[in-house]
Write an enzyme that holds these catalytic residues in place. Sequence first.
Site, PDB file in Angstrom:
ATOM      1  N   ARG A   1     -17.273 -12.639   4.007  1.00  0.00           N
ATOM      2  CA  ARG A   1     -16.666 -12.932   2.706  1.00  0.00           C
ATOM      3  C   ARG A   1     -16.909 -14.401   2.396  1.00  0.00           C
ATOM      4  O   ARG A   1     -18.034 -14.839   2.296  1.00  0.00           O
ATOM      5  CB  ARG A   1     -15.166 -12.600   2.721  1.00  0.00           C
ATOM      6  CG  ARG A   1     -14.839 -11.147   2.994  1.00  0.00           C
ATOM      7  CD  ARG A   1     -13.359 -10.826   2.779  1.00  0.00           C
ATOM      8  NE  ARG A   1     -12.454 -11.878   3.235  1.00  0.00           N
ATOM      9  CZ  ARG A   1     -11.142 -11.716   3.415  1.00  0.00           C
ATOM     10  NH1 ARG A   1     -10.582 -10.540   3.154  1.00  0.00           N
ATOM     11  NH2 ARG A   1     -10.385 -12.709   3.819  1.00  0.00           N
TER      12      ARG A   1
ATOM     13  N   LYS B   1       0.525 -17.084  -0.230  1.00  0.00           N
ATOM     14  CA  LYS B   1      -0.246 -16.580  -1.364  1.00  0.00           C
ATOM     15  C   LYS B   1       0.356 -15.273  -1.874  1.00  0.00           C
ATOM     16  O   LYS B   1       1.185 -14.652  -1.220  1.00  0.00           O
ATOM     17  CB  LYS B   1      -1.700 -16.345  -0.945  1.00  0.00           C
ATOM     18  CG  LYS B   1      -1.865 -15.269   0.119  1.00  0.00           C
ATOM     19  CD  LYS B   1      -3.319 -15.042   0.469  1.00  0.00           C
ATOM     20  CE  LYS B   1      -3.446 -13.931   1.520  1.00  0.00           C
ATOM     21  NZ  LYS B   1      -4.852 -13.573   1.788  1.00  0.00           N
TER      22      LYS B   1
ATOM     23  N   MET C   1       5.752   6.442 -13.741  1.00  0.00           N
ATOM     24  CA  MET C   1       5.641   5.004 -13.984  1.00  0.00           C
ATOM     25  C   MET C   1       6.934   4.266 -13.665  1.00  0.00           C
ATOM     26  O   MET C   1       6.900   3.153 -13.102  1.00  0.00           O
ATOM     27  CB  MET C   1       5.247   4.740 -15.434  1.00  0.00           C
ATOM     28  CG  MET C   1       4.995   3.273 -15.733  1.00  0.00           C
ATOM     29  SD  MET C   1       4.523   2.980 -17.456  1.00  0.00           S
ATOM     30  CE  MET C   1       2.913   3.772 -17.493  1.00  0.00           C
TER      31      MET C   1
ATOM     32  N   TYR D   1       6.087  15.392 -13.119  1.00  0.00           N
ATOM     33  CA  TYR D   1       4.835  15.780 -13.748  1.00  0.00           C
ATOM     34  C   TYR D   1       4.024  16.742 -12.880  1.00  0.00           C
ATOM     35  O   TYR D   1       3.904  16.548 -11.662  1.00  0.00           O
ATOM     36  CB  TYR D   1       3.976  14.539 -14.029  1.00  0.00           C
ATOM     37  CG  TYR D   1       4.511  13.643 -15.117  1.00  0.00           C
ATOM     38  CD1 TYR D   1       4.784  14.140 -16.380  1.00  0.00           C
ATOM     39  CD2 TYR D   1       4.725  12.289 -14.881  1.00  0.00           C
ATOM     40  CE1 TYR D   1       5.258  13.313 -17.393  1.00  0.00           C
ATOM     41  CE2 TYR D   1       5.197  11.450 -15.883  1.00  0.00           C
ATOM     42  CZ  TYR D   1       5.463  11.969 -17.132  1.00  0.00           C
ATOM     43  OH  TYR D   1       5.945  11.148 -18.125  1.00  0.00           O
TER      44      TYR D   1
END
Length: 380
Positions: A137, A39, A319, A271
């Site tokens: 779950r 998966k 990013m 940043y």
Amino acid sequence: MSSQRPARLEARIDLGAIRANIGRMRDVAGSADVMAVVKADAYGHGMVECARAAVAAGATWLGVALPEEALALRAAGLTERMLTWLHAPGDPFADLVAADVDVSVSGLWALREVTEAVRALGRPARIQLKVDTGLGRNGAQPADWPLLVEDALKAQEDGLISITGVWSHFACADEPHHPSVASQLAAFREALAHAENAGVRPEVRHLANSPGALLVPDCQFDLIRSGLATYGVSPSPEEGSAADFGLRPAMTLVGRLALVKQVPKGHGVSYGHTYHTRRPTRLGLVPAGYADGIPRAASGRGPVSVDGVCHTVAGRVAMDQFVIDLGGQEAGVGDEVVLFGPGDRGEPTAQDWADAVGTIAYEIVTRIGPRVPRVYLNRS
């Protein structure tokens, strides 16, 4: 795929390691079969290629979460027994039935939608009943289990379905002494006994995920589900490393320096200027960022290796890029930066990244994004 030119960032996937890890899990399984869980694009490693490698190494089942994943594997020519387990109303159950995929059923609504699809299709479905033994779950609660079993048996008698499996999932198998482990094992045995006494004759009964198979005795039943272990990452770092479990990490994430420049002492980096150089130094720009799956939480923490020398991300991960302070190391544009790999050459591992940012290695490898090319090694 193959790399025609040096990439700014690539994930090198060692299919030989995948095969070896499945071989290790076959040893762990004993007489039980092995399901390779592929998966989430095989935990970020590439679903189709890894599924083929796992099958070549002896995995007799493939496991996925979503219907779309199962159908993509069938479209790629994978014909092995396959289970999909995470569904929502309106999912393409008819397509799954037509593709001969086992469908996990945790509640009456899912059983109803599967049988409706069967009536429309004119072909019986293979289903596996899942019981919630304590994870909280997916899976039917013990109080709801008898009715689910009863209705599934009625549908089987009507020729609509075949009940091929009974299964559940551990909550804390990576902590083998956690009290929930023994409790869940007992609850699974009880649910299984009820189903079999009612007339269910499953082909496979399964509870063990990777940590369960490696750490919990007597939980193999007919099948183990090899998830993270398939990719050579320890599913329980508190209990042992990948090497301790006889596993080898399959993914090596490699970037290349896109810029190297000299800067003075006190120069701000990235940043927010959360990092300032402590001396005149050389900065190296790595063209990889959180859009590629590099955690922003690795700002000032993430470890990398350049020609065997370890560095830490300097300042914030952006990013598309981050910076490392090379100090006095002689490195140039185009040189490789290893973010993580098996660790046997001194490079960081996925677990090192997980430790640095306070998460689990599952997330580190799975989050590597689709714009990062996968380059497959040792195909045979």
